[in-house]
Enzyme design. Structure first.
Site, short mmCIF file in Angstrom:
data_model
loop_
_atom_site.label_atom_id
_atom_site.label_comp_id
_atom_site.label_asym_id
_atom_site.label_seq_id
_atom_site.Cartn_x
_atom_site.Cartn_y
_atom_site.Cartn_z
N SER A 1 -31.25 -17.91 -24.29
CA SER A 1 -30.47 -17.21 -23.27
C SER A 1 -31.17 -17.32 -21.90
O SER A 1 -31.39 -18.43 -21.42
CB SER A 1 -30.25 -15.74 -23.69
OG SER A 1 -29.29 -15.10 -22.86
N HIS B 1 -23.10 -15.31 -28.99
CA HIS B 1 -24.39 -15.35 -28.30
C HIS B 1 -25.44 -14.48 -28.97
O HIS B 1 -26.58 -14.91 -29.17
CB HIS B 1 -24.20 -14.89 -26.85
CG HIS B 1 -25.37 -15.18 -25.97
ND1 HIS B 1 -25.65 -16.44 -25.49
CD2 HIS B 1 -26.35 -14.38 -25.48
CE1 HIS B 1 -26.73 -16.41 -24.74
NE2 HIS B 1 -27.19 -15.17 -24.72
N ASP C 1 -19.72 -18.62 -28.43
CA ASP C 1 -20.58 -17.83 -27.55
C ASP C 1 -19.73 -17.13 -26.49
O ASP C 1 -19.02 -17.78 -25.72
CB ASP C 1 -21.62 -18.74 -26.88
CG ASP C 1 -22.74 -17.98 -26.20
OD1 ASP C 1 -22.44 -17.08 -25.40
OD2 ASP C 1 -23.92 -18.30 -26.45
#
Length: 466
Positions: free
Chosen positions: A196, A381, A348
């Protein structure tokens, strides 16, 4: 039983309320000494043992040593600065192997820095760092040193790629000079890893390395990037008006910390009602800002914070700062020269997979020597943070073991990245690492799993409160 579990869950919060550790903004260690500007990038300006034990999800972990280093670097414009990096030595460490783990700090306040948030007793506001520390435990169990830099630098420049990548590389330079106290070999192999927000720093480090730190190519064995943040504009478009909308003010403040004129321009364009939450984005850490501002609209909707909407970002002062920080906007000079693994969830909800796909295709078209894309069909995610970690760990193990990486480009899809080749050991290591951190087992290879110490894990937490 439920009451006991609830009480145990509260222990970290109870402890944090009883102990005070010095925030980074009040700690003189973070300030460089006079004349530091003449030092080389990657030089160690200050050194100390970590002021407190480190913790994983607020449980103190048992490692042989942990140091903080103040390291010379520079910002996006070549101006000298200095940042703190945390170096961790497990028991029975291998001096030839280091994992540089870039956390998903995702905040524009230095008091959200991993060097502060990783400490035992850090406040609940740093919970994302404490969660991230669960990913640091498996490499320590394998005997790898781990270094985790405050790559956003002293200005906390979240979303600023060049600052983040340069600091990551200067952190590596520093630990390769640390042998006199750490025991790390000068020719140690280093694997970069980030998820991330940490993938932003890691991806930029891999791209900048040939130009900014060419001497490190002989050390860096590869870079693993998960939940790959290659396009910050696309992320803003994805989260505006969603439960993750709070990311936007964090990122805008991070950019404004590097580009002062940008902050003035943002405030001139903000609707009056949105000013308080924009200011909060300069103070809050990631979890707090996400919690306070779900579903807020900054560029879309009838009551958006910026009346001009997305058109605002096309204006020169905004567009330039954003373009400067798009990894996908770099030219071929910045093609990574080390093997790269991208792992990403198809669904995601924060970082649309089309952008990692685009970055993958660009690097492949430019002739990258080794690029692997492991796509997880079933995760978004948040889930990929943990289901993708064993794949990253297995890939890093293979690089350290000298196994030949993918030649050219390879894009594979799996129902889950838990099915990535050779992940059985790394999956076991990841979940066993969480267990061992909670129960205070010393971290390192060849350690008796029953050798629990009173100063770590759950026992250390309870004894500290008592």
């Amino acid at each position: 039983m439920k009451g006991l579990v609830f009480l145990l869950g509260l222990l970290p919060t109870i402890y944090a309320s009883l102990v005070h550790i010095t925030p980074a903004s009040e700690d003189d260690f973070y300030n460089p000494p006079a004349g530091f500007e003449s030092a080389k990038n990657g030089d160690i300006l200050k050194l100390r043992n970590s002021p407190n034990r480190l913790a994983s999800f607020y449980f103190p972990i048992d490692v042989k040593n942990a140091w903080q280093l103040l390291v010379k670097s520079e910002d996006s414009f070549g101006n000298p600065n200095a940042f703190v990096t945390t170096l961790i030595e497990p028991y029975n460490a291998d001096p030839s192997k280091v994992v540089s783990y870039q956390t998903w700090e995702d905040a524009s306040n230095i008091n959200c820095s991993p060097s502060y948030g990783a400490q035992f007793g850090s406040p609940l506001s740093t919970i994302t760092t404490q969660i991230d520390m669960t990913l640091i435990v498996p490499p320590l169990r394998s005997g790898y040193y781990v270094v985790t830099p405050d790559y956003e630098g002293p200005k906390a420049t979240f979303a600023v790629g060049r600052q983040s990548g340069q600091a990551t590389l200067d952190s590596v330079r520093a630990i390769l000079k640390s042998g006199s106290f750490s025991g790390i070999n000068e020719d140690a192999k280093v694997a970069l890893w980030g998820y991330s927000g940490g993938s932003l720093a890691t991806g930029w480090a891999a791209a900048l390395q040939p130009v900014y730190a060419p001497e490190l190519q002989k050390n860096i064995v590869g870079a693993a990037v998960g939940g790959f943040a290659a396009n910050i504009t696309a992320i803003a478009e994805s989260v505006d008006g969603t439960i993750f909308a709070g990311l936007i003010t964090l990122a805008l403040n991070g950019l404004a910390n590097e580009y002062p004129d940008l902050k003035t321009a943002f405030y001139e364009e903000l609707s009056d009602f949105a000013v308080p939450e924009f200011k909060a984005g300069a103070e809050n850490c990631l979890a707090e800002n996400i919690f306070h501002y779900p579903l807020h609209q900054y560029f879309t909707g009838p009551k958006r914070a910026f009346e001009k909407g997305w058109g605002l970002l096309k204006e020169d002062i905004f567009n330039k700062s954003i373009q400067d920080n798009l990894l996908i906007g770099l030219n071929k000079t910045y093609l990574p020269q080390v093997p790269v693994l991208i792992y990403h969830g198809t669904v995601d909800e924060i970082i649309p997979i089309k952008d990692p796909h685009a970055q993958y295709q660009l690097w492949c078209d430019w002739g990258i020597e080794s690029l692997e894309f492991a796509e997880d069909l079933s995760t978004g995610h948040l889930a990929e943070t943990f289901t993708g970690a064993p794949a990253a760990l297995a890939w890093i193990d293979a690089r350290f073991d000298g196994k030949t990486p993918i030649q050219g480009c390879s894009h594979t899809t799996r129902l889950t990245n838990l099915l990535y080749p050779n992940t059985s050991d790394s999956t076991h290591s990841y979940f066993l690492g969480i267990y061992q951190a909670v129960f205070g087992t010393p971290l390192g290879p060849g350690i008796n799993g029953d050798n629990i110490t009173i100063n770590s894990g759950l026992l250390g937490l309870v004894s500290s409160i008592i």
